[in-house]
Design a protein around this motif. Structure first.
Motif, PDB file in Angstrom:
ATOM      1  N   ASP A 103       0.807  -1.219   0.000  1.00 31.56           N
ATOM      2  CA  ASP A 103       0.000   0.000   0.000  1.00 31.56           C
ATOM      3  C   ASP A 103       0.839   1.268   0.000  1.00 31.56           C
ATOM      4  O   ASP A 103       0.393   2.312  -0.458  1.00 31.56           O
ATOM      5  N   ASP A 104       2.042   1.189   0.535  1.00 31.79           N
ATOM      6  CA  ASP A 104       2.914   2.358   0.606  1.00 31.79           C
ATOM      7  C   ASP A 104       4.325   1.874   0.874  1.00 31.79           C
ATOM      8  O   ASP A 104       4.534   0.694   1.180  1.00 31.79           O
ATOM      9  N   TYR A 105       5.295   2.772   0.746  1.00 37.76           N
ATOM     10  CA  TYR A 105       6.664   2.407   1.086  1.00 37.76           C
ATOM     11  C   TYR A 105       7.353   3.565   1.787  1.00 37.76           C
ATOM     12  O   TYR A 105       6.998   4.727   1.609  1.00 37.76           O
ATOM     13  N   VAL A 106       8.335   3.227   2.606  1.00 41.70           N
ATOM     14  CA  VAL A 106       9.157   4.211   3.297  1.00 41.70           C
ATOM     15  C   VAL A 106      10.611   3.820   3.045  1.00 41.70           C
ATOM     16  O   VAL A 106      10.975   2.649   3.165  1.00 41.70           O
ATOM     17  N   VAL A 107      11.440   4.807   2.698  1.00 41.04           N
ATOM     18  CA  VAL A 107      12.828   4.536   2.337  1.00 41.04           C
ATOM     19  C   VAL A 107      13.727   4.654   3.564  1.00 41.04           C
ATOM     20  O   VAL A 107      13.655   5.620   4.321  1.00 41.04           O
ATOM     21  N   LYS A 108      14.577   3.655   3.756  1.00 42.43           N
ATOM     22  CA  LYS A 108      15.590   3.701   4.813  1.00 42.43           C
ATOM     23  C   LYS A 108      16.752   4.595   4.388  1.00 42.43           C
ATOM     24  O   LYS A 108      17.116   4.605   3.210  1.00 42.43           O
ATOM     25  N   VAL A 188      -4.258  13.436  -5.112  1.00 43.20           N
ATOM     26  CA  VAL A 188      -4.676  12.085  -4.748  1.00 43.20           C
ATOM     27  C   VAL A 188      -3.848  11.574  -3.576  1.00 43.20           C
ATOM     28  O   VAL A 188      -4.374  10.987  -2.624  1.00 43.20           O
ATOM     29  N   LEU A 189      -2.540  11.812  -3.630  1.00 41.77           N
ATOM     30  CA  LEU A 189      -1.663  11.357  -2.553  1.00 41.77           C
ATOM     31  C   LEU A 189      -2.077  11.988  -1.230  1.00 41.77           C
ATOM     32  O   LEU A 189      -2.122  11.327  -0.185  1.00 41.77           O
ATOM     33  N   VAL A 206       0.745   6.624  -6.494  1.00 41.74           N
ATOM     34  CA  VAL A 206      -0.556   6.821  -7.133  1.00 41.74           C
ATOM     35  C   VAL A 206      -0.605   6.112  -8.475  1.00 41.74           C
ATOM     36  O   VAL A 206      -1.571   5.395  -8.794  1.00 41.74           O
ATOM     37  N   ASP A 207       0.433   6.278  -9.289  1.00 45.00           N
ATOM     38  CA  ASP A 207       0.462   5.658 -10.617  1.00 45.00           C
ATOM     39  C   ASP A 207       0.307   4.145 -10.533  1.00 45.00           C
ATOM     40  O   ASP A 207      -0.436   3.537 -11.309  1.00 45.00           O
ATOM     41  N   VAL A 208       1.023   3.538  -9.595  1.00 43.29           N
ATOM     42  CA  VAL A 208       0.966   2.081  -9.484  1.00 43.29           C
ATOM     43  C   VAL A 208      -0.417   1.621  -9.017  1.00 43.29           C
ATOM     44  O   VAL A 208      -0.956   0.623  -9.511  1.00 43.29           O
ATOM     45  N   GLY A 234      -3.430  14.471 -14.205  1.00 42.81           N
ATOM     46  CA  GLY A 234      -3.365  13.265 -13.395  1.00 42.81           C
ATOM     47  C   GLY A 234      -4.373  12.257 -13.884  1.00 42.81           C
ATOM     48  O   GLY A 234      -4.250  11.724 -14.981  1.00 42.81           O
ATOM     49  N   TYR A 235      -5.443  12.063 -13.098  1.00 44.30           N
ATOM     50  CA  TYR A 235      -6.429  11.039 -13.426  1.00 44.30           C
ATOM     51  C   TYR A 235      -7.837  11.535 -13.123  1.00 44.30           C
ATOM     52  O   TYR A 235      -8.041  12.423 -12.294  1.00 44.30           O
TER      53      TYR A 235
END
Length: 245
Positions: A103-108, A188-189, A206-208, A234-235
């Motif tokens: 659903d989401d990601y966070v970068v280390k 959207v985000l 959002v794109d994915v 966008g969409y």
């Protein structure tokens, strides 16, 4: 830190780094979550099936079975919210987790406060909290071959149930509620994920998700009739004119 009001959601933290697991276990417990953890992919799947968590925080680089493999396996049996933790520098590697159903990601390296905010936002969106107005009082919308039940957060295509994750449904609900109105990726985000993009790559979330929705709902995802691209914006969802058949 403020305690969560009567919240007892269970979070499964999966990371092979002991220090990260301990930090997240401590911080998430302090704000009211029940926290369980796993140190590799195989243990994560066993723990998930034993504990039934409300959300999974999932590292990518792990022994035995990596985060991508865990994500694939979880999506075969559950729509549980998944937030990917990734230290990978290549944007395409980050997007892979989303394409597999995260659903989401966070970068280390990440800020624990940022992750906590992402967790709250995702749980809020999948917790049947209405995202917007503009939905009929019945909560049911018919669009061609689709039936969207916003009360049960379920979608049917040609009378067959289509499995959507909570975030996919929230995105669809937003677009439908203001059909014919274009949304920027940043808007959207903010509306669905609850944060403002700091980098252009953030909007790839959002794109994915749009791509995933099209794959599940459109007859021809490469030439969509429902979820349209608004050039330069966008969409948007096609303007709804059809009522209950």
């Amino acid at each position: 830190m403020d305690k969560l009001d009567n919240q007892k959601e269970k979070i499964l933290v999966v990371d092979d780094e002991t220090s990260i697991r301990r930090i997240l276990e401590t911080r998430l417990s302090m704000i009211g979550y029940d926290v369980v953890s796993a140190s590799d992919g195989e243990e994560a799947l066993n723990m998930f099936r034993k504990e039934y968590p409300s959300l999974v925080v999932l590292d990518v680089m792990m022994p035995k079975l990596d985060g991508y493999g865990v994500c694939q396996e979880l999506r075969k049996e559950s729509d549980v919210p998944i937030i990917i933790l990734t230290a990978l520098g290549d944007v395409s590697d980050r997007i892979t987790g989303l394409e597999l159903g995260a659903d989401d990601y966070v970068v280390k390296p990440f800020s624990p406060k940022e992750l906590e905010a992402r967790i709250r936002s995702v749980l809020r969106r999948v917790g049947k909290v209405p995202i917007c107005t503009g939905i009929p009082s019945s909560g049911i919308i018919y669009i061609g071959f689709l039936k969207v039940d916003t009360n049960k957060r379920q979608v049917y295509k040609n009378n067959e149930r289509v499995r959507l994750t909570g975030m996919e449904f929230s995105l669809l609900e937003l677009l439908i509620s203001r059909a014919g109105e274009p949304f920027s990726r940043a808007a959207v985000l903010q509306e669905v994920w609850g944060y403002t993009p700091e980098r252009h790559v953030d909007t790839r979330v959002v794109d994915v998700h749009i791509s995933r929705l099209r794959a599940k709902l459109e007859d021809d995802p490469s030439n969509p009739d429902l979820i349209l691209t608004a050039r330069g914006t966008g969409y948007l969802f096609q303007r709804i004119t059809e009522k209950k058949p």
